[in-house]
Design a protein around this motif. Sequence first.
Motif, mmCIF file in Angstrom:
data_model
loop_
_atom_site.group_PDB
_atom_site.id
_atom_site.type_symbol
_atom_site.label_atom_id
_atom_site.label_comp_id
_atom_site.label_asym_id
_atom_site.label_seq_id
_atom_site.Cartn_x
_atom_site.Cartn_y
_atom_site.Cartn_z
ATOM 1 N N ARG A 126 7.906 -2.437 -1.761
ATOM 2 C CA ARG A 126 8.816 -2.866 -2.820
ATOM 3 C C ARG A 126 8.275 -4.095 -3.552
ATOM 4 N NH1 ARG A 126 12.779 -1.364 0.926
ATOM 5 N NH2 ARG A 126 13.168 -3.533 1.580
ATOM 6 N N ALA A 127 7.615 -4.985 -2.780
ATOM 7 C CA ALA A 127 7.027 -6.174 -3.405
ATOM 8 C C ALA A 127 5.953 -5.773 -4.413
ATOM 9 C CB ALA A 127 6.449 -7.087 -2.329
ATOM 10 N N VAL A 128 5.151 -4.774 -4.060
ATOM 11 C CA VAL A 128 4.122 -4.284 -4.978
ATOM 12 C C VAL A 128 4.772 -3.664 -6.211
ATOM 13 C CG1 VAL A 128 2.267 -2.590 -5.265
ATOM 14 C CG2 VAL A 128 2.423 -3.926 -3.148
ATOM 15 N N GLU A 129 5.804 -2.868 -6.008
ATOM 16 C CA GLU A 129 6.476 -2.199 -7.133
ATOM 17 C C GLU A 129 7.086 -3.205 -8.093
ATOM 18 O OE1 GLU A 129 7.787 1.934 -4.820
ATOM 19 O OE2 GLU A 129 9.198 0.253 -4.993
ATOM 20 N N LEU A 130 7.651 -4.310 -7.569
ATOM 21 C CA LEU A 130 8.250 -5.323 -8.435
ATOM 22 C C LEU A 130 7.190 -6.040 -9.275
ATOM 23 C CD1 LEU A 130 10.922 -6.859 -6.025
ATOM 24 C CD2 LEU A 130 11.343 -5.515 -8.090
ATOM 25 N N ARG A 131 6.035 -6.296 -8.654
ATOM 26 C CA ARG A 131 5.008 -7.035 -9.391
ATOM 27 C C ARG A 131 4.230 -6.129 -10.340
ATOM 28 N NH1 ARG A 131 0.857 -10.790 -6.114
ATOM 29 N NH2 ARG A 131 2.882 -11.597 -5.415
ATOM 30 N N ARG A 132 3.957 -4.906 -9.928
ATOM 31 C CA ARG A 132 3.090 -4.037 -10.727
ATOM 32 C C ARG A 132 3.852 -2.974 -11.516
ATOM 33 N NH1 ARG A 132 -2.612 -2.678 -7.830
ATOM 34 N NH2 ARG A 132 -3.255 -4.821 -7.355
ATOM 35 N N ALA A 133 5.133 -2.855 -11.218
ATOM 36 C CA ALA A 133 5.955 -1.837 -11.894
ATOM 37 C C ALA A 133 5.445 -0.424 -11.618
ATOM 38 C CB ALA A 133 6.015 -2.085 -13.402
ATOM 39 N N GLU A 134 4.843 -0.245 -10.453
ATOM 40 C CA GLU A 134 4.404 1.081 -10.037
ATOM 41 C C GLU A 134 4.233 1.097 -8.527
ATOM 42 O OE1 GLU A 134 0.657 1.954 -11.793
ATOM 43 O OE2 GLU A 134 -0.422 0.436 -10.642
ATOM 44 N N SER A 135 4.336 2.307 -7.950
ATOM 45 C CA SER A 135 4.218 2.437 -6.502
ATOM 46 C C SER A 135 2.754 2.388 -6.084
ATOM 47 C CB SER A 135 4.835 3.765 -6.041
ATOM 48 O OG SER A 135 4.556 3.980 -4.665
#
Length: 679
Positions: A356-365
């Motif tokens: 989820r942390a990656v998705e929030l920063r990069r806007a992708e899974s």
Amino acid sequence: MSAADVDLTRELDAERAHLVAAREALGRMRARAQHVLEIGSGVSGDAYAAERLGFALTRRVAELADDPGTPLFFGRLDFSQPPDGEHPRCYIGRRHVTDERHDPLVLDWRAPVSRAFYQASTRTPHGVATRRRFGSSGGVLTSFEDEHLDRGESSDVASSRILTEEIERPRVGPMRDIVATIQPEQDDLVRAALSTSLCVQGGPGTGKTAVGLHRAAFLLYTYRSQLERSRVLVVGPNSALLAYVSGILPALGELDAVQVSIDEVYTAPGEPAGASDPPAVESLKHDARMAEVLHRALWAHVTPAADVLAVALGADRYTLGPTELDGVVREVLDRSPTYTGGRELVRARIAARLERAVELRRAESPGEAWVRRTARSRPVTAFLTGAWPAVTPAQVLRRLLGDPAVLAAAAEGVLDEAEQEVLVSTFRSRSRRAGWSTADALLLDELAALMERPATYGHIIVDEAQDLSPMQCRALARRSTHGSLTVLGDLAQGTTPWAARTWTDVLTHLGRADATVEHLTTGFRVPAVVMDVANRLVPTLGDDLPVTRSLRRDGDFRVRRTGDLTAAYVDEARAALGTEGSVGLIVPDAVAASAGAALTGSGLAWGAADDLESAERLTLVPASLAKGLEFDHVVAVEPAQIVAAEPRGLNRLYVVLTRAVSRLVVVHAEDLPAALAVA
């Protein structure tokens, strides 16, 4: 020969002809099953399906085996009002047999219509006009008795010659089934629904063990598809009793039940055993309080996070702080998981948080592959090693018993200082090569269940349950989470240091506090003359214990005092072998070895109590292994030593005296216990 005798002879010949036809039909059924097995073994398909098919077909062939020494049927019902779809005449036997048109020649005793054979009476005939019982010898029908219920004629054990002869028939070797002599109150217990948990309190000779085994056969027949998956477990107190009863279910056509001793239920796989504990330590390890100590010792390994957890994805770095990591751990702990399952759930949730942390920063899974790699990555594994380490039951128990500080923390408010000291000192004095004790295996099983839930059974039948400790009960309870139990025993025969005083205690620890307690107080196997002697001990064994009364008026009881104990019991054993049936020489454990040497030196062949293969009529039995066994003739040696050998020695003596089903001789040199002394 009178006309009536001629008619009876013709009738018996007709029944013998039906038996011949039934045997031929069973032979054809087995031949067809064998043919299907041979064809099925070559059927292509996946390996699992082929294995399951082969197993089912092989079992079917085995189920159709015919014992030429036992008739295929033991009873007949003639109905005045046949149940819907049933023939007006039904033969009742150990298995279902049909002719080539699939018409029944013999009905399985467990079939619903067969219940009338056991339950019909003049008051409640169940549509039965006549009930016929058959006498037999060596697989041949020798006689029959008719009860004309429609004329108000009915018989019971006391008035039926065939029932009496079958119950009193001398027996050598393993226990036989009682399918031909089940009484109405026993039948009610045998046919109780699978969902019902029962406790059967039964005195010596009341048939409680047989009831439990026949209940297993009934459940496997009635709930076949369900119990093929979830299985039936039969638990006995020791290998000697299991060997004695092991032939019952196969004789009834049931091969699927798992039969083990109580110690085998919780034997720790891969862990060396051989150590022994002093009685006080063994009793402590069987105490229910140890469950709380073990629970604390295991979960004490879960500790707060000390550092930040960081993983990288490309040039970016993603972190979880101690507070967030501890939050994940608390969330998992709130779900009350197993230790191992909880550890893996923490791993998965940490990986999900990082995703989820990656998705929030990069806007992708970052993708499933990255999540899987991250869950197994070095940083996540390092966190788990510190906060929720992987441990084995042996590691936890060794640390608990070997470190006074660890034990003190886990046992605070549960065990006192003296109890903690004796646990640690006993463990530290033990050689590492000695491995674990039997009681340790029980503790290891408790820990293993906290880590991963054990396989469960659809139904568990446990015999001599009065001797179960609270921790042994827990081992069985967790293997019956969604199943039912049949609990068999006799409070008067409780001989372990932790033996139950009430069934409420046992059932509570088994997780079945609401189970119905049924009483069997009518004895069919032990003669009244023997039972009356044993009952002299009952007032000394505990409060409000039920007393068994025997229906049998035959049998013999003698007491022989002697100055040469060995010569006397060898002489009595030799004399007993001159009569028909099995002979049990039951001696104090401490003299078992010398008794064996004395028998051999006197030229008497004998077998051991747990030797199922022995063909000898004389069996040497240490008193501690006598429970559940029975012999036509028992020579009981030195009651005073049997009583003195253990804290519940009078209970042990009660067991020893009630192993005789025809004749009992008590041989002694020392004074008899006061309760047993003849007035």
